[in-house]
Design a protein around this motif. Structure first.
Motif, PDB file in Angstrom:
ATOM      1  N   ASN A 193       0.835  -1.200   0.000  1.00  0.00           N
ATOM      2  CA  ASN A 193       0.000   0.000   0.000  1.00  0.00           C
ATOM      3  C   ASN A 193       0.873   1.255   0.000  1.00  0.00           C
ATOM      4  N   ALA A 194       0.808   2.018  -1.087  1.00  0.00           N
ATOM      5  CA  ALA A 194       1.658   3.202  -1.223  1.00  0.00           C
ATOM      6  C   ALA A 194       1.332   4.279  -0.203  1.00  0.00           C
ATOM      7  N   PHE A 195       0.067   4.341   0.251  1.00  0.00           N
ATOM      8  CA  PHE A 195      -0.340   5.396   1.171  1.00  0.00           C
ATOM      9  C   PHE A 195      -0.057   5.047   2.632  1.00  0.00           C
ATOM     10  N   SER A 196       0.370   3.826   2.895  1.00  0.00           N
ATOM     11  CA  SER A 196       0.656   3.419   4.264  1.00  0.00           C
ATOM     12  C   SER A 196       2.056   2.833   4.355  1.00  0.00           C
ATOM     13  N   THR A 197       2.238   1.597   3.889  1.00  0.00           N
ATOM     14  CA  THR A 197       3.511   0.896   4.045  1.00  0.00           C
ATOM     15  C   THR A 197       4.659   1.590   3.323  1.00  0.00           C
ATOM     16  N   VAL A 198       4.440   1.963   2.078  1.00  0.00           N
ATOM     17  CA  VAL A 198       5.528   2.530   1.286  1.00  0.00           C
ATOM     18  C   VAL A 198       5.949   3.889   1.837  1.00  0.00           C
ATOM     19  N   ILE A 199       4.997   4.771   2.114  1.00  0.00           N
ATOM     20  CA  ILE A 199       5.331   6.090   2.646  1.00  0.00           C
ATOM     21  C   ILE A 199       5.984   5.969   4.021  1.00  0.00           C
ATOM     22  N   ALA A 200       5.438   5.107   4.879  1.00  0.00           N
ATOM     23  CA  ALA A 200       5.993   4.943   6.223  1.00  0.00           C
ATOM     24  C   ALA A 200       7.412   4.378   6.159  1.00  0.00           C
ATOM     25  N   ASP A 202       9.548   4.643   3.611  1.00  0.00           N
ATOM     26  CA  ASP A 202      10.417   5.700   3.101  1.00  0.00           C
ATOM     27  C   ASP A 202      10.774   6.697   4.208  1.00  0.00           C
ATOM     28  N   ALA A 203       9.763   7.074   5.007  1.00  0.00           N
ATOM     29  CA  ALA A 203       9.998   8.029   6.092  1.00  0.00           C
ATOM     30  C   ALA A 203      10.899   7.433   7.171  1.00  0.00           C
ATOM     31  N   ALA A 204      10.857   6.097   7.331  1.00  0.00           N
ATOM     32  CA  ALA A 204      11.704   5.430   8.314  1.00  0.00           C
ATOM     33  C   ALA A 204      13.087   5.099   7.756  1.00  0.00           C
ATOM     34  N   GLY A 205      13.285   5.316   6.450  1.00  0.00           N
ATOM     35  CA  GLY A 205      14.582   5.101   5.830  1.00  0.00           C
ATOM     36  C   GLY A 205      14.895   3.643   5.524  1.00  0.00           C
ATOM     37  N   ILE A 206      13.865   2.828   5.210  1.00  0.00           N
ATOM     38  CA  ILE A 206      14.070   1.406   4.912  1.00  0.00           C
ATOM     39  C   ILE A 206      13.273   1.025   3.672  1.00  0.00           C
ATOM     40  N   PRO A 207      13.633  -0.083   2.999  1.00  0.00           N
ATOM     41  CA  PRO A 207      12.813  -0.567   1.879  1.00  0.00           C
ATOM     42  C   PRO A 207      11.451  -1.045   2.383  1.00  0.00           C
ATOM     43  N   SER A 399       4.948  10.918  11.940  1.00  0.00           N
ATOM     44  CA  SER A 399       5.488  10.160  13.072  1.00  0.00           C
ATOM     45  C   SER A 399       6.727   9.330  12.767  1.00  0.00           C
ATOM     46  N   MET A 400       6.834   8.760  11.580  1.00  0.00           N
ATOM     47  CA  MET A 400       7.941   7.844  11.320  1.00  0.00           C
ATOM     48  C   MET A 400       9.323   8.484  11.401  1.00  0.00           C
ATOM     49  N   PRO A 401       9.533   9.710  10.871  1.00  0.00           N
ATOM     50  CA  PRO A 401      10.872  10.295  10.990  1.00  0.00           C
ATOM     51  C   PRO A 401      11.313  10.507  12.438  1.00  0.00           C
ATOM     52  N   VAL A 402      10.358  10.620  13.357  1.00  0.00           N
ATOM     53  CA  VAL A 402      10.685  10.844  14.769  1.00  0.00           C
ATOM     54  C   VAL A 402      10.761   9.529  15.538  1.00  0.00           C
ATOM     55  N   LEU A 403       9.783   8.655  15.353  1.00  0.00           N
ATOM     56  CA  LEU A 403       9.674   7.459  16.184  1.00  0.00           C
ATOM     57  C   LEU A 403      10.501   6.278  15.671  1.00  0.00           C
ATOM     58  N   ALA A 404      10.684   6.149  14.355  1.00  0.00           N
ATOM     59  CA  ALA A 404      11.446   5.006  13.834  1.00  0.00           C
ATOM     60  C   ALA A 404      12.894   5.007  14.333  1.00  0.00           C
ATOM     61  N   GLY A 411      16.758  -1.674  20.196  1.00  0.00           N
ATOM     62  CA  GLY A 411      17.067  -2.927  19.519  1.00  0.00           C
ATOM     63  C   GLY A 411      15.904  -3.484  18.731  1.00  0.00           C
ATOM     64  N   VAL A 412      15.019  -2.613  18.259  1.00  0.00           N
ATOM     65  CA  VAL A 412      13.845  -3.027  17.499  1.00  0.00           C
ATOM     66  C   VAL A 412      14.006  -2.566  16.053  1.00  0.00           C
ATOM     67  N   GLU A 413      13.800  -3.496  15.128  1.00  0.00           N
ATOM     68  CA  GLU A 413      13.938  -3.168  13.711  1.00  0.00           C
ATOM     69  C   GLU A 413      12.929  -2.085  13.305  1.00  0.00           C
ATOM     70  N   ARG A 414      13.360  -1.198  12.445  1.00  0.00           N
ATOM     71  CA  ARG A 414      12.461  -0.135  11.978  1.00  0.00           C
ATOM     72  C   ARG A 414      11.270  -0.706  11.202  1.00  0.00           C
ATOM     73  N   SER A 415      11.481  -1.826  10.535  1.00  0.00           N
ATOM     74  CA  SER A 415      10.365  -2.429   9.789  1.00  0.00           C
ATOM     75  C   SER A 415       9.248  -2.849  10.734  1.00  0.00           C
ATOM     76  N   LEU A 416       9.608  -3.254  11.960  1.00  0.00           N
ATOM     77  CA  LEU A 416       8.592  -3.644  12.929  1.00  0.00           C
ATOM     78  C   LEU A 416       7.820  -2.417  13.414  1.00  0.00           C
ATOM     79  N   ILE A 417       8.495  -1.289  13.512  1.00  0.00           N
ATOM     80  CA  ILE A 417       7.823  -0.046  13.905  1.00  0.00           C
ATOM     81  C   ILE A 417       6.854   0.389  12.802  1.00  0.00           C
ATOM     82  N   VAL A 418       7.249   0.212  11.554  1.00  0.00           N
ATOM     83  CA  VAL A 418       6.348   0.507  10.433  1.00  0.00           C
ATOM     84  C   VAL A 418       5.116  -0.399  10.507  1.00  0.00           C
TER      85      VAL A 418
END
Length: 482
Positions: A193-200, A202-207, A399-404, A411-418
């Protein structure tokens, strides 16, 4: 006898839950009052080429001059809500006009008699197998939610599916659940989903492919649980209509959605052509949104054009076509007003500079927690933030640029935060009154908001348990491998 004469008295004193309009306006007042209490603040922001938006920078929060919202701000908020996009991807006026065009389009198709004849023919052929509509339709909506974030587009489907599901022996609440829970589960279990997973991501700096497997698991489990719940409720209603949560509205809803007159059951060739064009219109809409780069203006234009074309082919005549289109749009005018009211809440909150303050509190809350506790607290933080920012893309950018980056210290992967983010926003956007999709969809299906809450709370509890368990397992495994 005495009981009969005393019956009316309790009805006069009985509490009546306020309408959606009153709820939304009350929330505007409450948020305005909070701007006098919650400190105003902002993060520094930098332009993100990947996202095409300014994003907040972690650790840069600072207090700003307060801008408490007063009486005139509250009065103007619903008006500003129509044209101030805030953190949304579209202005409310765009969505409201889209709804009115859908109403006009449906009014024209209904005037040809094709919908009523088609429903009668479908119900005859589905006799005894109606229940299978529920998982099939919910699967289609879930696919749309998971792949391209189907949200505002669902408003068109309440109009066409509610009469079909009522004709099958169910109720308007079942129809609302099929659409809203179907698409909603897809969004909370977003895959590409480009409006959720992809944008989040990208904002978290991961594929965005990081953590994909866990999201598939969440999607499968939550979809199965939700479909089972809806089918159980639908079967109960069909066996005993008095057990419907909207039973008192049964006659009114059937009169609104179904032509109960003893009209001819013939299904003419012209009506078949109209229904083919009807279905083609929705197919073109889905293609346009998913592949053609369409949004509200293009979809509104499509329904306007299709309404005119079907009116001409259906031989309604100039006056009949205009009357049918205007009448259909009039039926959904209340929905358009609800959309502006819902956006007015966000207008007040943004004007009072509250959003960044809430985000700053969240940033401080998760510091120093173990990985399992961290990811579950992160989930609930996103739940709270999603009530204030009902747009998944808007909240992702916020939120992702701040919280990720905070997850790196736990010790938590950024993908899990997404994954926690998209699951939380997906759950909240099934009930939040700040969402035009929730309030608009319920208004179209003629389901009172409090009845929806009574129906959906067990689902929310079950979904939350599934999501928190999946997130905890992901944290214990050290992340969410693709």
């Amino acid at each position: 006898m005495t009981q009969t004469t005393l019956d009316p008295a309790p009805k006069k004193t009985r509490f009546s839950f306020p309408s959606a309009y009153t709820i939304l306006f009350a929330l505007i007042v409450i948020i305005a009052a909070l701007t006098w209490v919650i400190p105003a603040g902002e993060y520094d922001r930098v332009a993100s080429a990947a996202l095409g938006k300014d994003v907040p920078v972690a650790g840069t929060y600072a207090l700003t001059d307060a801008n408490p919202q007063g009486f005139f701000d509250v009065i103007l908020a619903p008006i500003a809500g129509f044209y101030d996009p805030g953190s949304y991807t579209a202005n409310a006026i765009d969505v409201a006009l889209f709804v009115l065009m859908i109403g006009g389009f449906i009014g024209v198709v209904t005037a040809t008699g094709a919908i009523d004849a088609g429903i009668k023919r479908a119900m005859t052929r589905l006799k005894g197998r109606e229940k299978w509509m529920i998982p099939i339709l919910m699967a289609l909506f879930a696919a749309g939610g998971s792949t391209y974030g189907m949200a505002e587009e669902t408003l068109a489907f309440y109009v066409i599916l509610t009469p079909v599901i009522i004709a099958a022996g169910y109720d308007a609440l079942t129809a609302a659940a099929v659409v809203m829970l179907g698409a909603g589960v897809g969004v909370l279990g977003s895959t590409v989903n480009a409006f959720s997973t992809v944008i989040a991501s990208d904002a978290a700096g991961i594929p965005f492919t990081d953590g994909l497997m866990l999201r598939f698991v969440i999607l499968g489990l939550t979809f199965a649980a939700t479909v089972a719940y809806v089918m159980r409720y639908a079967a109960r209603v069909k066996a005993d209509p008095s057990r419907s949560l909207v039973f008192d509205l049964k006659a009114a809803n059937e009169a609104h959605f179904r032509n109960t007159s003893e009209a001819t059951t013939d299904f003419t060739g012209l009506q078949k052509i109209v229904l083919i064009l009807f279905g083609t219109t929705f197919a073109v809409m889905i293609w346009g949104v998913s592949l053609g780069g369409w949004w509200m203006a293009e979809m509104s234009g499509l329904f306007l054009f299709a309404g005119i074309a079907i009116g001409l082919i259906g031989r309604l005549g100039e006056k009949g076509l205009v009357d049918a289109f205007v009448g259909g749009a009039r039926d959904l005018l209340g929905v358009a007003l609800i959309i502006g009211l819902a956006r007015g809440i966000v207008v007040i909150m943004d004007a009072g500079d509250m959003t960044d303050t809430v985000l700053h509190w969240a940033e401080g809350t998760v510091a120093g927690l173990s990985n399992v506790v961290f990811i579950n607290v992160m989930y609930w933080i996103e739940v709270v933030l999603a009530f204030f920012v009902p747009s998944t893309s808007g909240l992702a950018v916020l939120s992702m640029p701040v919280l990720a980056p905070v997850g790196d210290f736990a010790g938590v992967e950024r993908s899990l935060i997404v994954t926690a983010f998209q699951s939380a926003t997906g759950v909240v956007n099934l009930v939040t009154p700040t969402s035009a999709v929730v309030m608009g969809g319920l208004a179209i299906a003629r389901v009172p908001y409090e009845r929806w809450l009574r129906f959906v709370w067990p689902v929310l509890l079950g979904l939350t348990i599934i999501i928190m368990a999946a997130l905890s397992i992901g944290a214990l495994m050290g992340g969410t491998p693709a």
